[in-house]
Design a protein around this motif. Structure first.
Motif, short mmCIF file in Angstrom:
data_model
loop_
_atom_site.label_atom_id
_atom_site.label_comp_id
_atom_site.label_asym_id
_atom_site.label_seq_id
_atom_site.Cartn_x
_atom_site.Cartn_y
_atom_site.Cartn_z
N ASP A 2 55.32 -113.63 64.83
CA ASP A 2 55.71 -115.02 64.54
C ASP A 2 56.12 -115.79 65.79
O ASP A 2 56.47 -116.96 65.70
CB ASP A 2 56.88 -115.04 63.55
N THR A 3 56.08 -115.15 66.93
CA THR A 3 56.56 -115.76 68.16
C THR A 3 55.43 -116.49 68.88
O THR A 3 54.31 -116.00 68.95
CB THR A 3 57.15 -114.67 69.08
N ARG A 4 55.76 -117.67 69.42
CA ARG A 4 54.77 -118.47 70.14
C ARG A 4 54.83 -118.20 71.64
O ARG A 4 55.89 -117.98 72.19
CB ARG A 4 55.06 -119.96 69.94
N LEU A 5 53.66 -118.25 72.26
CA LEU A 5 53.58 -118.26 73.71
C LEU A 5 53.31 -119.70 74.13
O LEU A 5 52.59 -120.43 73.46
CB LEU A 5 52.46 -117.34 74.20
N TRP A 6 53.89 -120.10 75.25
CA TRP A 6 53.77 -121.48 75.72
C TRP A 6 53.10 -121.50 77.08
O TRP A 6 53.17 -120.55 77.84
CB TRP A 6 55.17 -122.10 75.81
N ARG A 7 52.48 -122.60 77.40
CA ARG A 7 51.84 -122.78 78.70
C ARG A 7 52.24 -124.12 79.28
O ARG A 7 52.66 -125.02 78.55
CB ARG A 7 50.34 -122.66 78.59
N THR A 8 52.11 -124.24 80.58
CA THR A 8 52.45 -125.50 81.23
C THR A 8 51.21 -126.34 81.52
O THR A 8 51.33 -127.54 81.77
CB THR A 8 53.20 -125.25 82.56
N ASN A 9 50.03 -125.74 81.48
CA ASN A 9 48.80 -126.46 81.79
C ASN A 9 47.73 -126.05 80.78
O ASN A 9 47.21 -124.93 80.84
CB ASN A 9 48.36 -126.15 83.22
N THR A 10 47.37 -126.93 79.89
CA THR A 10 46.38 -126.60 78.87
C THR A 10 44.95 -126.57 79.41
O THR A 10 44.06 -126.04 78.77
CB THR A 10 46.44 -127.60 77.70
N ARG A 11 44.75 -127.17 80.58
CA ARG A 11 43.39 -127.18 81.17
C ARG A 11 43.08 -125.86 81.90
O ARG A 11 41.93 -125.55 82.15
CB ARG A 11 43.25 -128.36 82.13
N ARG A 57 48.74 -121.66 72.61
CA ARG A 57 48.19 -122.99 72.30
C ARG A 57 49.21 -124.10 72.45
O ARG A 57 48.87 -125.26 72.37
CB ARG A 57 47.66 -122.99 70.87
N HIS A 58 50.45 -123.77 72.65
CA HIS A 58 51.51 -124.77 72.72
C HIS A 58 51.86 -125.07 74.17
O HIS A 58 51.82 -124.18 75.02
CB HIS A 58 52.74 -124.27 71.96
N THR A 59 52.23 -126.32 74.44
CA THR A 59 52.46 -126.76 75.81
C THR A 59 53.92 -127.12 76.05
O THR A 59 54.52 -127.85 75.25
CB THR A 59 51.59 -128.00 76.12
N VAL A 60 54.46 -126.60 77.13
CA VAL A 60 55.80 -126.98 77.58
C VAL A 60 55.72 -128.38 78.16
O VAL A 60 54.84 -128.67 78.97
CB VAL A 60 56.31 -125.99 78.66
N ARG A 61 56.62 -129.24 77.75
CA ARG A 61 56.63 -130.61 78.25
C ARG A 61 57.50 -130.68 79.50
O ARG A 61 58.70 -130.88 79.43
CB ARG A 61 57.11 -131.55 77.16
N LEU A 62 56.86 -130.51 80.64
CA LEU A 62 57.57 -130.53 81.91
C LEU A 62 58.17 -131.89 82.20
O LEU A 62 59.21 -131.99 82.87
CB LEU A 62 56.65 -130.09 83.05
N ASP A 63 57.56 -132.97 81.70
CA ASP A 63 58.11 -134.31 81.90
C ASP A 63 59.48 -134.45 81.25
O ASP A 63 60.37 -135.11 81.79
CB ASP A 63 57.15 -135.38 81.39
N THR A 64 59.66 -133.81 80.10
CA THR A 64 60.97 -133.83 79.43
C THR A 64 62.01 -133.10 80.27
O THR A 64 63.14 -133.56 80.41
CB THR A 64 60.86 -133.17 78.03
N VAL A 65 61.62 -131.97 80.84
CA VAL A 65 62.54 -131.21 81.70
C VAL A 65 62.89 -132.02 82.94
O VAL A 65 64.06 -132.14 83.31
CB VAL A 65 61.92 -129.84 82.08
N ARG A 66 61.88 -132.62 83.57
CA ARG A 66 62.12 -133.42 84.78
C ARG A 66 63.06 -134.59 84.52
O ARG A 66 63.96 -134.87 85.31
CB ARG A 66 60.80 -133.95 85.33
N SER A 67 62.87 -135.27 83.40
CA SER A 67 63.69 -136.46 83.12
C SER A 67 65.15 -136.12 82.83
O SER A 67 66.02 -136.98 82.97
CB SER A 67 63.09 -137.26 81.97
N HIS A 68 65.44 -134.87 82.44
CA HIS A 68 66.81 -134.46 82.15
C HIS A 68 67.37 -133.47 83.17
O HIS A 68 68.45 -132.92 82.97
CB HIS A 68 66.88 -133.83 80.75
N TRP A 69 66.64 -133.22 84.26
CA TRP A 69 67.01 -132.16 85.19
C TRP A 69 68.42 -132.32 85.76
O TRP A 69 69.18 -131.35 85.82
CB TRP A 69 65.98 -132.05 86.31
N VAL A 70 68.79 -133.51 86.16
CA VAL A 70 70.12 -133.73 86.75
C VAL A 70 71.21 -133.39 85.72
O VAL A 70 72.19 -132.71 86.05
CB VAL A 70 70.26 -135.18 87.25
#
Length: 190
Positions: free
Chosen positions: A101-110, A121-134
């Motif tokens: 039942d566990t998902r694997l995630w990727r940072t680049n779907t291409r 098949r699922h993508t980590v949203r790096l933009d969300t991480v970057r916008s909240h990094w501080v």
């Protein structure tokens, strides 16, 4: 370790699974490593999710080297918890109960991951991480200095079962480390 607490106490909660139908109990979390037991511990009310207290126990340890890996049971992890452990410098390594039942995630779907393309098949949203990094770094500082407790923090990072914006950023960050943990687990033959 779980204990039955025979008298009323702030740290005792009911849980029939561990303490019997009408008894109350508490959980003692203790930090151990390959050399020493009892580096620091704390009492947890009843049997609520231990992961919410593990970071507190790690930051309150009495000595010994800082652990690199933290091994927990299956019930004590989520994507947010993986993110909190990672930003504080720990590798969260829970035992996996329902691997299917566990998902694997990727940072680049291409990118092609070969045989893992169908699993991740699922993508980590790096933009969300970057916008909240501080803010994420501020949270890590607050955790390591003890200004905020891990249990209270995880409750603040979600409302009514849904993560806040910052909680979502920690979840996406945690998915990177969760996937690495799962891949390491799958790669280990035994």
């Amino acid at each position: 370790m779980r204990f039955v607490v025979p008298s009323q106490n702030l740290h005792a909660r009911a849980n029939p699974k561990y303490f019997g139908l009408r008894k109350r109990g508490a959980t003692w979390l203790n930090v151990v490593n390959d050399q020493v037991m009892g580096l620091g511990g704390l009492v947890v009310p009843g049997t609520i999710r231990d992961s919410l207290y593990i970071l507190d126990a790690l930051h309150a340890r009495d000595g010994g080297p800082k652990p690199e890996m933290v091994i927990t049971d299956t019930a004590s992890y989520s994507d947010i918890v993986f993110g909190l452990f990672a930003i504080c410098g720990y590798q969260c390594s829970p035992r996996i109960a329902d691997l299917g039942d566990t998902r694997l995630w990727r940072t680049n779907t291409r990118a092609s991951d070969g045989p893992l393309d169908q699993m991740s098949r699922h993508t980590v949203r790096l933009d969300t991480v970057r916008s909240h990094w501080v803010d994420m770094l501020r949270v890590a500082g607050s955790l390591t200095t003890g200004a905020v407790q891990g249990y209270d923090l995880v409750r603040m990072l979600s409302r009514e079962g849904r993560p806040t914006g910052l909680g979502d950023a920690f979840a996406h960050y945690g998915r990177i480390f969760k996937t690495l943990h799962l891949l390491q687990f799958l790669h280990d033959e035994p």
